[in-house]
Design a protein around this motif. Structure first.
Motif, PDB file in Angstrom:
ATOM      1  N   VAL A  91       0.842  -1.198   0.000  1.00 58.11           N
ATOM      2  CA  VAL A  91       0.000   0.000   0.000  1.00 58.11           C
ATOM      3  C   VAL A  91       0.874   1.244   0.000  1.00 58.11           C
ATOM      4  N   LEU A  92       0.462   2.243  -0.793  1.00 55.37           N
ATOM      5  CA  LEU A  92       1.147   3.527  -0.828  1.00 55.37           C
ATOM      6  C   LEU A  92       0.579   4.438   0.260  1.00 55.37           C
ATOM      7  N   LYS A  93       1.452   4.877   1.174  1.00 54.49           N
ATOM      8  CA  LYS A  93       1.054   5.793   2.240  1.00 54.49           C
ATOM      9  C   LYS A  93       2.113   6.877   2.373  1.00 54.49           C
ATOM     10  N   GLU A  94       1.691   8.120   2.268  1.00 57.65           N
ATOM     11  CA  GLU A  94       2.595   9.263   2.433  1.00 57.65           C
ATOM     12  C   GLU A  94       3.842   9.122   1.568  1.00 57.65           C
ATOM     13  N   GLU A  95       3.608   8.829   0.273  1.00 59.01           N
ATOM     14  CA  GLU A  95       4.666   8.768  -0.736  1.00 59.01           C
ATOM     15  C   GLU A  95       5.589   7.561  -0.597  1.00 59.01           C
ATOM     16  N   LYS A  96       5.248   6.599   0.268  1.00 60.76           N
ATOM     17  CA  LYS A  96       6.069   5.402   0.413  1.00 60.76           C
ATOM     18  C   LYS A  96       5.189   4.160   0.335  1.00 60.76           C
ATOM     19  N   PHE A  97       5.754   3.080  -0.229  1.00 59.34           N
ATOM     20  CA  PHE A  97       5.053   1.807  -0.268  1.00 59.34           C
ATOM     21  C   PHE A  97       5.456   0.955   0.930  1.00 59.34           C
ATOM     22  N   TYR A  98       4.434   0.243   1.466  1.00 66.80           N
ATOM     23  CA  TYR A  98       4.664  -0.630   2.610  1.00 66.80           C
ATOM     24  C   TYR A  98       4.038  -1.996   2.342  1.00 66.80           C
ATOM     25  N   PRO A  99       4.764  -3.097   2.630  1.00 69.57           N
ATOM     26  CA  PRO A  99       4.146  -4.421   2.557  1.00 69.57           C
ATOM     27  C   PRO A  99       3.216  -4.608   3.745  1.00 69.57           C
ATOM     28  N   VAL A 100       2.000  -5.076   3.497  1.00 66.73           N
ATOM     29  CA  VAL A 100       1.024  -5.167   4.585  1.00 66.73           C
ATOM     30  C   VAL A 100       0.435  -6.563   4.772  1.00 66.73           C
ATOM     31  N   GLY A 101       0.540  -7.451   3.775  1.00 68.94           N
ATOM     32  CA  GLY A 101      -0.070  -8.771   3.951  1.00 68.94           C
ATOM     33  C   GLY A 101       0.556  -9.826   3.063  1.00 68.94           C
ATOM     34  N   ILE A 102       0.631 -11.060   3.574  1.00 62.21           N
ATOM     35  CA  ILE A 102       1.118 -12.204   2.800  1.00 62.21           C
ATOM     36  C   ILE A 102       0.157 -13.365   3.033  1.00 62.21           C
ATOM     37  N   LEU A 103      -0.213 -14.046   1.954  1.00 70.34           N
ATOM     38  CA  LEU A 103      -1.146 -15.177   2.029  1.00 70.34           C
ATOM     39  C   LEU A 103      -0.602 -16.331   1.203  1.00 70.34           C
ATOM     40  N   ASP A 104      -0.596 -17.531   1.782  1.00 71.34           N
ATOM     41  CA  ASP A 104      -0.194 -18.747   1.069  1.00 71.34           C
ATOM     42  C   ASP A 104      -1.450 -19.384   0.468  1.00 71.34           C
ATOM     43  N   VAL A 105      -1.506 -19.491  -0.876  1.00 71.31           N
ATOM     44  CA  VAL A 105      -2.682 -20.061  -1.543  1.00 71.31           C
ATOM     45  C   VAL A 105      -2.494 -21.531  -1.894  1.00 71.31           C
ATOM     46  N   GLY A 106      -1.337 -22.115  -1.562  1.00 69.55           N
ATOM     47  CA  GLY A 106      -1.159 -23.550  -1.676  1.00 69.55           C
ATOM     48  C   GLY A 106      -0.642 -24.075  -2.993  1.00 69.55           C
ATOM     49  N   SER A 107      -0.415 -23.210  -3.977  1.00 70.49           N
ATOM     50  CA  SER A 107       0.095 -23.628  -5.278  1.00 70.49           C
ATOM     51  C   SER A 107       0.795 -22.436  -5.922  1.00 70.49           C
ATOM     52  N   PRO A 108       1.861 -22.664  -6.712  1.00 70.04           N
ATOM     53  CA  PRO A 108       2.540 -21.550  -7.373  1.00 70.04           C
ATOM     54  C   PRO A 108       1.571 -20.666  -8.152  1.00 70.04           C
ATOM     55  N   VAL A 109       1.760 -19.344  -8.041  1.00 70.65           N
ATOM     56  CA  VAL A 109       0.871 -18.368  -8.663  1.00 70.65           C
ATOM     57  C   VAL A 109       1.364 -18.055 -10.074  1.00 70.65           C
ATOM     58  N   ASN A 110       0.467 -18.141 -11.058  1.00 69.70           N
ATOM     59  CA  ASN A 110       0.799 -17.814 -12.443  1.00 69.70           C
ATOM     60  C   ASN A 110       0.208 -16.494 -12.913  1.00 69.70           C
ATOM     61  N   CYS A 111      -0.962 -16.100 -12.369  1.00 65.48           N
ATOM     62  CA  CYS A 111      -1.648 -14.908 -12.874  1.00 65.48           C
ATOM     63  C   CYS A 111      -2.619 -14.389 -11.822  1.00 65.48           C
ATOM     64  N   LEU A 112      -3.011 -13.118 -11.983  1.00 63.75           N
ATOM     65  CA  LEU A 112      -3.899 -12.448 -11.032  1.00 63.75           C
ATOM     66  C   LEU A 112      -4.920 -11.604 -11.775  1.00 63.75           C
TER      67      LEU A 112
END
Length: 206
Positions: A91-112
């Motif tokens: 998320v972009l907050k006050e001109e900086k990006f911050y990582p806020v969440g990680i989720l394991d979906v159980g299989s390698p991700v190819n597309c979103l």
């Protein structure tokens, strides 16, 4: 990016100092770089180095304009998918990006794909995952799983798109009638498979 680029995503944003372009690049080594360009200068907004075990950064998507707003201002959100089966939100907050969440979906991700506040994930095991995110960018840690989206013999989902549309539920009983069911929202998903198959299907609720 110093490693081979897996995916890129761009988004134009408007702020008090005018419009600028955000460009995110995900690399084979799992690193992510986000640049901003205002028409004359390029600045690195965020840099995430490769993490052991994350695999490549295989997919990137910005939230669509106006997906959600915080204090009447648009919240700028980036979703990244990785080869180890994880998705992450920034998320972009006050001109900086911050990582806020990680989720394991159980299989390698190819597309979103992102629709409203829902992330639709195409995976190497041939299934899709659905998870939502809030105004702060945090992910729902109980994703819904749909196996074999392109049939039981499809080894992987390689591309995906999801959009909403309005479906007439029933015909009104008269010209002046507003009852008899009215309209309901559906969500249309299109998926492409590693074996060349394409599937189109709808979901009642995301």
């Amino acid at each position: 990016a110093e490693s081979s680029v897996s995916d890129v995503a761009g988004k134009v944003i408007s702020q008090n100092n005018g419009k600028r372009l955000l460009v995110a690049a995900g690399a084979q080594d799992g690193s992510i770089t986000i640049w901003s360009w205002d028409g004359s200068r390029k600045n690195v907004q965020y840099r995430e180095e490769t993490k052991r075990g994350f695999g490549s950064c295989s997919a990137l998507k910005w939230s669509s304009s106006g997906n959600f707003r915080d204090d009447k201002r648009e919240t700028i959100l980036l979703i990244a998918g990785f080869g180890n089966g994880r998705i992450a939100s920034y998320v972009l907050k006050e001109e900086k990006f911050y990582p806020v969440g990680i989720l394991d979906v159980g299989s390698p991700v190819n597309c979103l794909s992102i629709n409203n506040n829902t992330v639709v994930v195409g995976c190497e095991d041939g299934g899709i995952r659905l998870t939502s995110f809030g105004t702060d960018g945090h992910l729902d840690y109980q994703p819904r799983i749909f196996s074999s989206a392109n049939g039981p013999n499809c080894p992987a989902i390689t591309s995906i798109h999801c959009a909403n549309f309005l479906l007439d539920n029933t015909e009104p009983t008269s010209k002046n009638s507003k009852s008899s069911g009215g309209n309901r929202m559906k969500y249309l998903c299109c998926t492409g498979g590693k074996d060349g198959t394409v599937s189109v299907f709808h979901l009642d609720e995301l």
